[in-house]
Design a protein around this motif. Structure first.
Motif, PDB file in Angstrom:
ATOM      1  N   ARG A   1      31.449  44.160  46.421  1.00  0.00           N
ATOM      2  CA  ARG A   1      32.017  44.142  44.922  1.00  0.00           C
ATOM      3  C   ARG A   1      33.052  45.417  44.969  1.00  0.00           C
ATOM      4  O   ARG A   1      32.542  46.456  45.372  1.00  0.00           O
ATOM      5  CB  ARG A   1      30.821  44.271  43.695  1.00  0.00           C
ATOM      6  N   TYR A   2      34.082  45.259  44.196  1.00  0.00           N
ATOM      7  CA  TYR A   2      35.410  46.132  44.159  1.00  0.00           C
ATOM      8  C   TYR A   2      35.826  46.298  42.604  1.00  0.00           C
ATOM      9  O   TYR A   2      35.874  45.405  41.925  1.00  0.00           O
ATOM     10  CB  TYR A   2      36.416  45.904  44.996  1.00  0.00           C
ATOM     11  N   THR A   3      36.102  47.384  42.136  1.00  0.00           N
ATOM     12  CA  THR A   3      36.556  47.639  40.664  1.00  0.00           C
ATOM     13  C   THR A   3      37.910  47.690  40.892  1.00  0.00           C
ATOM     14  O   THR A   3      38.581  48.565  41.796  1.00  0.00           O
ATOM     15  CB  THR A   3      36.198  49.091  40.227  1.00  0.00           C
ATOM     16  N   LEU A   4      38.835  46.834  40.179  1.00  0.00           N
ATOM     17  CA  LEU A   4      40.114  46.847  39.981  1.00  0.00           C
ATOM     18  C   LEU A   4      40.692  46.931  38.674  1.00  0.00           C
ATOM     19  O   LEU A   4      40.853  46.135  37.943  1.00  0.00           O
ATOM     20  CB  LEU A   4      40.547  45.323  40.484  1.00  0.00           C
ATOM     21  N   GLY A   5      40.530  48.353  38.316  1.00  0.00           N
ATOM     22  CA  GLY A   5      40.896  48.455  36.932  1.00  0.00           C
ATOM     23  C   GLY A   5      39.966  48.006  36.181  1.00  0.00           C
ATOM     24  O   GLY A   5      38.798  48.152  36.143  1.00  0.00           O
ATOM     25  N   ARG A   6      40.335  47.264  35.102  1.00  0.00           N
ATOM     26  CA  ARG A   6      39.293  46.686  34.310  1.00  0.00           C
ATOM     27  C   ARG A   6      38.478  45.720  34.673  1.00  0.00           C
ATOM     28  O   ARG A   6      37.538  45.092  34.133  1.00  0.00           O
ATOM     29  CB  ARG A   6      39.888  46.345  32.876  1.00  0.00           C
ATOM     30  N   PHE A   7      38.948  44.892  35.774  1.00  0.00           N
ATOM     31  CA  PHE A   7      38.405  43.987  36.487  1.00  0.00           C
ATOM     32  C   PHE A   7      37.277  44.375  37.653  1.00  0.00           C
ATOM     33  O   PHE A   7      37.452  45.332  38.304  1.00  0.00           O
ATOM     34  CB  PHE A   7      39.374  42.951  37.010  1.00  0.00           C
ATOM     35  N   THR A   8      36.490  43.549  37.879  1.00  0.00           N
ATOM     36  CA  THR A   8      35.563  43.556  39.035  1.00  0.00           C
ATOM     37  C   THR A   8      35.842  42.157  40.045  1.00  0.00           C
ATOM     38  O   THR A   8      35.829  41.098  39.314  1.00  0.00           O
ATOM     39  CB  THR A   8      34.169  43.714  38.592  1.00  0.00           C
ATOM     40  N   LEU A   9      36.097  42.510  41.305  1.00  0.00           N
ATOM     41  CA  LEU A   9      36.353  41.428  42.091  1.00  0.00           C
ATOM     42  C   LEU A   9      34.836  41.339  43.125  1.00  0.00           C
ATOM     43  O   LEU A   9      34.464  42.614  43.529  1.00  0.00           O
ATOM     44  CB  LEU A   9      37.391  41.925  43.136  1.00  0.00           C
ATOM     45  N   SER A  10      34.290  40.387  43.116  1.00  0.00           N
ATOM     46  CA  SER A  10      33.278  40.024  43.943  1.00  0.00           C
ATOM     47  C   SER A  10      33.574  38.714  45.114  1.00  0.00           C
ATOM     48  O   SER A  10      34.008  37.952  44.579  1.00  0.00           O
ATOM     49  CB  SER A  10      32.218  39.435  43.058  1.00  0.00           C
ATOM     50  N   VAL A  11      33.440  39.413  46.495  1.00  0.00           N
ATOM     51  CA  VAL A  11      33.779  38.733  47.526  1.00  0.00           C
ATOM     52  C   VAL A  11      32.400  38.217  47.816  1.00  0.00           C
ATOM     53  O   VAL A  11      31.579  38.752  48.662  1.00  0.00           O
ATOM     54  CB  VAL A  11      34.433  39.390  48.562  1.00  0.00           C
ATOM     55  N   ASP A  12      32.312  36.923  47.673  1.00  0.00           N
ATOM     56  CA  ASP A  12      30.581  36.019  47.806  1.00  0.00           C
ATOM     57  C   ASP A  12      30.614  35.510  49.157  1.00  0.00           C
ATOM     58  O   ASP A  12      29.647  35.726  49.980  1.00  0.00           O
ATOM     59  CB  ASP A  12      30.624  35.184  46.614  1.00  0.00           C
ATOM     60  N   LYS A  13      31.690  34.870  49.875  1.00  0.00           N
ATOM     61  CA  LYS A  13      31.596  34.367  50.825  1.00  0.00           C
ATOM     62  C   LYS A  13      33.021  34.202  51.589  1.00  0.00           C
ATOM     63  O   LYS A  13      34.080  33.948  51.057  1.00  0.00           O
ATOM     64  CB  LYS A  13      31.438  32.733  50.672  1.00  0.00           C
ATOM     65  N   VAL A  14      33.086  34.903  52.795  1.00  0.00           N
ATOM     66  CA  VAL A  14      34.168  34.810  53.621  1.00  0.00           C
ATOM     67  C   VAL A  14      34.487  33.830  54.387  1.00  0.00           C
ATOM     68  O   VAL A  14      33.506  33.834  55.032  1.00  0.00           O
ATOM     69  CB  VAL A  14      34.364  36.445  54.144  1.00  0.00           C
ATOM     70  N   GLN A  15      35.582  33.297  54.661  1.00  0.00           N
ATOM     71  CA  GLN A  15      35.719  32.092  55.573  1.00  0.00           C
ATOM     72  C   GLN A  15      35.819  32.886  56.789  1.00  0.00           C
ATOM     73  O   GLN A  15      36.303  33.908  57.084  1.00  0.00           O
ATOM     74  CB  GLN A  15      36.940  31.498  55.229  1.00  0.00           C
ATOM     75  N   VAL A  16      35.301  32.206  57.848  1.00  0.00           N
ATOM     76  CA  VAL A  16      35.093  32.566  59.321  1.00  0.00           C
ATOM     77  C   VAL A  16      36.256  32.437  60.153  1.00  0.00           C
ATOM     78  O   VAL A  16      36.375  32.938  61.191  1.00  0.00           O
ATOM     79  CB  VAL A  16      33.689  32.238  59.966  1.00  0.00           C
ATOM     80  N   ASP A  17      37.317  31.262  59.640  1.00  0.00           N
ATOM     81  CA  ASP A  17      38.144  30.822  60.509  1.00  0.00           C
ATOM     82  C   ASP A  17      39.406  30.508  59.606  1.00  0.00           C
ATOM     83  O   ASP A  17      38.882  29.893  58.437  1.00  0.00           O
ATOM     84  CB  ASP A  17      37.691  29.758  61.223  1.00  0.00           C
ATOM     85  N   PRO A  18      40.642  30.568  59.824  1.00  0.00           N
ATOM     86  CA  PRO A  18      41.510  30.421  58.895  1.00  0.00           C
ATOM     87  C   PRO A  18      41.719  28.820  58.784  1.00  0.00           C
ATOM     88  O   PRO A  18      42.413  28.402  57.670  1.00  0.00           O
ATOM     89  CB  PRO A  18      43.086  30.758  59.741  1.00  0.00           C
TER      90      PRO A  18
END
Length: 578
Positions: free
Chosen positions: A28-45
């Motif tokens: 999770r990352y703070t982007l100003g007033r927003f919070t970004l949650s990266v829940d699942k990352v693709q393993v291949d393009p």
């Protein structure tokens, strides 16, 4: 939780490295007033996109509290924000647009459905996204990804999730419309109506494969005087139009005069529609089910004996199973399964029906006596469905008047204009009866061949799935959708092409997950109706996220009706029942 600078540094450091380096982004990352949650990352393009969520505090969004104080309000606001997000993604130059950059929230169609795309809780407003992280071949473009996630995405979220960025009147109207539509739907039962179509509606679509309104060339709907009804809704709005009464309604008319268009509008009226669709005031009881013949479908232990019995092959139609049902047996199966699912109205078009299932004329009855014909046609059972089970029928009939005698009302279309021709149709039926040498008069209990008081639909045998059939040995992965009308369940494909009221690919994805949850709950004791009922209760109390076995972003799901859940399970070819 990390900050924006950490996210930028991480992405910059992996620029040009292998695509798998993106796995470092989870968190999770703070982007100003927003919070970004990266829940699942693709393993291949070339794999499915990454799943991410961007959220802000509900108080920061400043959405009016009165729009969110009930379930319908939250569904309507969620739908509005999803559409606003999708619009913001597509705006701007191709280089600056989120859609071009690989961000998607899913784009809703003409219906307003409960979705997972934007979730509103007491604390947060959260948008669920799929993001195709940029690549050159199999190399990560980390610097481009940094601009995408820290500049483009927050800009789009600000345009779509903050009340100050939205059209406040359009948002309020969107919520009011849904509340009014569902208020009208609740009034149908007390008014003893299957459906309501408001005067001024525009029913035709642009094409047979399009759900978009035809536009200025469409003939405006006008109700016949005899069926005109008016309703006052929650907002104080008053609507007037045609009420389709419970019982048996037959729609007649020449070819291309609008019969199927009318039925299709009633069929899609089980869902609320957006303003400007032309069918936003076509409201149908939510459990109405479209029924058709479906050659080749499978069946598992369905009691179709009310329609088909005494087959020369000796097949037991009180527990009919087949891997390749015929037109008549498939339509009988579809009908009984719809009743089993709780449908209170059947919507049938003769163009998509098996003729020998629907009718048998007087000449054929004389040539082939009833005791030599295993099929009792629907015309002989349609009254019993209503008197015994309270199941109404709305039927399009363009080539036969066989249903005139059993119809409660007959509606004729000519140049897309409706007339109530019930009295005339009943007179034609009476004249035909007098002039027919061997008249057949279906009674309220069923066909003329039935004994006095014989009942066919009072109770249907319970079908309890065998647990091992829902857990095939070769099923090692979760069920998944493969396009808008196909589900892969283990090594079996479940074809939903004939499930006409499935309107959104996100519903199909939800159905795939629902099948896995049903398999988990199956215990060799609860029948299909009970299993689906328990699942629906969990959705009511816990929301669509419950369908996902993983925490966080569940994927883009839209809620299907119980009828579609039954339909998907019943079309699974591996299903066997006790």
């Amino acid at each position: 939780m990390s900050d924006q600078q950490t996210l930028v540094r991480t992405l910059t450091s992996i620029d040009g490295r292998g695509y798998a380096s993106y796995k470092q982004l989870g968190g999770r990352y703070t982007l100003g007033r927003f919070t970004l949650s990266v829940d699942k990352v693709q393993v291949d393009p070339y794999a499915p996109p990454s799943l991410m969520q961007i959220s802000l505090r509900r108080e920061d969004a400043e959405l009016p509290a009165d729009l969110l104080d009930d379930r319908l309000g939250r569904i309507a606001v969620s739908d509005f924000l999803t559409r606003a997000f999708a619009d913001a993604l597509s705006e701007g130059s191709s280089e600056r647009s989120g859609a071009a950059a690989g961000i998607s929230i899913g784009r809703p169609g003409q219906q307003v459905l409960e979705r997972t795309s934007v979730v509103i809780t007491e604390e947060l407003i959260t948008a669920r996204l799929s993001v195709a992280l940029p690549a050159a071949g199999r190399r990560a473009l980390g610097r481009k990804a940094a601009r995408l996630l820290t500049e483009t995405l927050p800009r789009i979220a600000q345009a779509a999730l903050l009340h100050s960025s939205l059209d406040p009147e359009a948002l309020r109207s969107h919520v009011s419309l849904l509340r009014d539509q569902e208020d009208l739907r609740t009034q149908l039962e007390a008014a003893k109506l299957v459906s309501f179509l408001a005067d001024g509606s525009m029913l035709p679509r642009r094409a047979g494969d399009s759900d978009l309104p035809l536009g200025a060339d469409a003939v405006v709907f006008r109700s016949p005087e005899a069926l005109r009804r008016s309703f006052t809704l929650a907002s104080g709005r008053r609507v007037t139009g045609m009420g389709v009464p419970e019982g048996v309604t037959v729609i007649v008319g020449g070819g291309y005069h609008g019969k199927s268009t009318l039925l299709r509008a009633i069929e899609r009226g089980v869902y609320p529609h957006i303003a400007g669709d032309g069918r936003e005031w076509v409201i149908t009881t939510s459990s109405a089910a479209s029924i058709r013949a479906e050659d080749g479908r499978s069946a598992a232990g369905v009691d179709i004996s009310a329609f088909i019995s005494g087959l020369p092959s000796g097949v037991n139609t009180r527990s009919f199973s087949s891997s390749n049902a015929s037109g008549s047996t498939s339509q009988a199966t579809n009908l009984i399964e719809a009743v089993e699912s709780g449908a209170t109205a059947l919507l049938i078009d003769e163009d998509t029906s098996a003729t020998n299932f629907m009718i048998r004329d007087d000449r054929m009855r004389q040539l082939i006596p009833a005791d030599r014909e295993p099929i009792t046609p629907f015309v002989d059972r349609v009254r019993a469905l209503f008197t015994e089970r309270g199941v109404s029928t709305v039927l399009v009939a363009g080539g036969s008047g066989a249903f005139f005698e059993v119809a409660d009302q007959v509606i004729a279309l000519e140049d897309y204009t409706l007339r109530d021709v019930t009295a005339q149709a009943h007179q034609i039926a009476a004249d035909h009866k007098r002039t027919t040498s061997q008249p057949v008069t279906p009674d309220a209990a069923g066909s003329a061949s039935d004994g006095p008081g014989q009942r066919r639909f009072t109770s249907l045998p319970a079908r309890v799935p065998r647990r091992d059939s829902l857990h095939p040995a070769k099923k090692t992965k979760p069920a998944r959708s493969r396009g808008p009308r196909m589900i892969q369940y283990g090594r079996e494909d479940i074809d939903l092409t004939a499930v006409a009221q499935l309107v959104d690919p996100a519903q199909t994805e939800a159905l795939a997950k629902a099948l896995d949850r049903l398999a988990e709950q199956s215990d060799a004791e609860h029948d299909i109706t009970a299993l689906v009922g328990r699942l629906v209760h969990r959705l009511d109390t816990e929301g669509l996220d419950w369908l996902s076995p993983h925490r966080g972003h569940p994927g883009h799901l839209a809620r299907p009706r119980p009828q579609e859940i039954h339909a998907a399970l019943n079309r699974y070819r591996g299903l066997t029942v006790h």
